[in-house]
Design an enzyme around this catalytic site. Sequence first.
Site, PDB file in Angstrom:
ATOM      1  N   LYS A  35       0.868  -1.392  -0.067  1.00 28.85           N
ATOM      2  CA  LYS A  35       0.111  -0.039   0.033  1.00 28.85           C
ATOM      3  C   LYS A  35       0.846   1.225   0.051  1.00 28.85           C
ATOM      4  O   LYS A  35       2.184   1.212   0.253  1.00 28.85           O
ATOM      5  CB  LYS A  35      -0.875   0.064   1.182  1.00 28.85           C
ATOM      6  N   ARG A 131      -9.950  -0.599  15.823  1.00 30.00           N
ATOM      7  CA  ARG A 131      -9.841   0.578  14.693  1.00 30.00           C
ATOM      8  C   ARG A 131     -10.874  -0.044  13.843  1.00 30.00           C
ATOM      9  O   ARG A 131     -11.884   0.034  13.712  1.00 30.00           O
ATOM     10  CB  ARG A 131      -8.503   0.511  14.202  1.00 30.00           C
ATOM     11  N   TYR A 255      16.587  30.091   7.350  1.00 35.46           N
ATOM     12  CA  TYR A 255      15.365  30.595   7.805  1.00 35.46           C
ATOM     13  C   TYR A 255      15.205  30.867   9.230  1.00 35.46           C
ATOM     14  O   TYR A 255      15.751  30.144  10.170  1.00 35.46           O
ATOM     15  CB  TYR A 255      14.127  29.775   7.401  1.00 35.46           C
ATOM     16  N   MET A 303      12.563  24.179   1.629  1.00 35.95           N
ATOM     17  CA  MET A 303      11.673  23.206   0.938  1.00 35.95           C
ATOM     18  C   MET A 303      12.500  22.493   0.021  1.00 35.95           C
ATOM     19  O   MET A 303      12.341  21.132  -0.182  1.00 35.95           O
ATOM     20  CB  MET A 303      10.754  24.084   0.008  1.00 35.95           C
TER      21      MET A 303
HETATM   22  C1  LIG Z   1      -0.082  -2.044   6.823  1.00 37.21           C
HETATM   23  C2  LIG Z   1      -0.514  -3.288   7.258  1.00 37.21           C
HETATM   24  C3  LIG Z   1       0.373  -4.396   7.265  1.00 37.21           C
HETATM   25  C4  LIG Z   1       1.931  -4.388   7.255  1.00 37.21           C
HETATM   26  O1  LIG Z   1       2.254  -3.732   8.537  1.00 37.21           O
HETATM   27  P1  LIG Z   1       3.762  -3.504   8.703  1.00 37.21           P
HETATM   28  O2  LIG Z   1       4.048  -3.235  10.325  1.00 37.21           O
HETATM   29  O3  LIG Z   1       4.466  -2.561   7.923  1.00 37.21           O
HETATM   30  O4  LIG Z   1       4.245  -4.819   8.498  1.00 37.21           O
HETATM   31  C5  LIG Z   1      -0.409  -5.639   7.641  1.00 37.21           C
HETATM   32  N1  LIG Z   1      -1.557  -5.657   7.806  1.00 37.21           N
HETATM   33  C6  LIG Z   1      -2.510  -4.640   7.793  1.00 37.21           C
HETATM   34  C7  LIG Z   1      -3.977  -5.112   7.817  1.00 37.21           C
HETATM   35  C8  LIG Z   1      -1.847  -3.612   7.483  1.00 37.21           C
HETATM   36  O5  LIG Z   1      -2.793  -2.415   7.295  1.00 37.21           O
END
Ligand SMILES: *Cc1c(COP(=O)(O)O)cnc(C)c1O
Length: 358
Positions: A35, A131, A255, A303
Site C-alpha cells: 500500500k 480500529r 530561515y 523546501m
Molecule cells: C499495513 C498493514 C500491514 C503491514 O504492517 P507492517 O507493520 O508494515 O508490517 C499488515 N496488515 C495490515 C492490515 C496493514 O494495514
Amino acid sequence: MSRPARALVDAGALRHNLEQVRRRAPRARIMAVVKADGYGHGLSWVAQTLNGSVDAFGVSSVEEGIHLREVGIARPVCLLEGFFSADELPLLAKHRLEPAIHEEGQIKALAQASASLKLSVWLKIDTGMHRLGFAPAKVPEILKQLQRCAAVADIRLMSHFARADIPSDPETLTQADGFLSCVKDLGLESSLANSAGILAWPQSHLDWVRPGIMLYGASPLTQLSAAQLDLQPVMTLQTALIAVHTRCKGDPIGYGGDWRCPEDMPVGVAAIGYGDGYPRHAVGGTPVLVNGMRVPLIGRVSMDMITLDLHTQPQAKVGDPVVLWGQGLPIEEVAKCAGTISYELMCRVTERIPRVVI
Ligand SMILES: *Cc1c(COP(=O)(O)O)cnc(C)c1O
C-alpha cells in the site's frame, strides 16, 4: 546535470528481506503489503520485483489494486481497508480484488450483490486494536451472514496487532490468544502477523503473514535495529552538496536564523528539503552522510535545501554525495530525530524524487 536528489531502490535488498520473512515464517503464505505506493518505493516496481515469490499482495484501495493488474500482477490482491461503497463491487470482481470485511454495511451490500461476482473476502476481527473489525463474540453470527451471501465465494479471517513492536507487551499475547480461540474451530485460513508479528511473535504466523515495513528493510521493533534483524535498507535517499561556504563565528544559518555558527566553519548546502519528503521537523544534529561520513544537520530544513555542519570535513566540495537515509544511515535513526517513524519517512518521499532502481 539535473538536480541530484533521488531515491535509489535496491532489488537485491528487497529480495533479501523477503527471504528473511520466509526464514522466520517458513510454513506461512506471504501477503506482501505494498500500500501507499509500496511504502514510497514505487508500487509497480515492488510488486514486479516480488511477483512470483509471494502468494498475494495487500493494498488499501481499488485504484492500487487495478494498478497492480495493469502492470501484469496476477496474484491475489487484498484490499486491507475493504471496499467503500457497493458500486465498487463489480470492479472488485473484475480485477479479483479481495476486500477486508469489517462493518455491517459491507455485509448488507454483499447480501444484495449478484451471485456472479464470486468474491473472495477477508473477515476482519477486532482482537484489541479497536480500529476496524468485528468483536470476536459477533464473529459466528457475522460469518453465517457472509456465508449466506451469494456473491461471496471464499472467506478468510484476519486481525491486526496494535503493539507488536514492543516485544515485552503482554497485550500482543492477549490479542493472539483471542484470535486463535476465535478462529480455531472455524476451519478457515487465517492471518494475524504484520512485520513485528513475524519477527517477534512466532505463534502469530498461522496460514498467512502480512509483512510490510520489514520488506523495505526497516525494523518494526523498538529494541532491535534492522541490521540486528538482518534486514537491508531498500531505499537510499541521496543528493549532493550544491554549495560549501566558510562562515564566520556568529553567522546565522537559514530561515529564522536560529542556528548560529559557534566558530568560523565550513557550512554545506545539500539539494533536498521538505518538498522532497525530508522531514521539516528533523532537529539540529540529525545525522546526514557526506562522503559516507556523518555530519550534523544545522538550521531549519527548507523546501529544497538543508544546511550541514562540515567542520569535520573541511575538504568537502560541491558535487560530493550526501545520503539522508538508507545504506550507511538507518532510517529509524533519522525518524527518531524528526519525531516520527520510518514508515512515514518512506511514504512521504514526494513525486519529484526519481526512484532509480539499482
Ligand atoms: C499495513 C498493514 C500491514 C503491514 O504492517 P507492517 O507493520 O508494515 O508490517 C499488515 N496488515 C495490515 C492490515 C496493514 O494495514
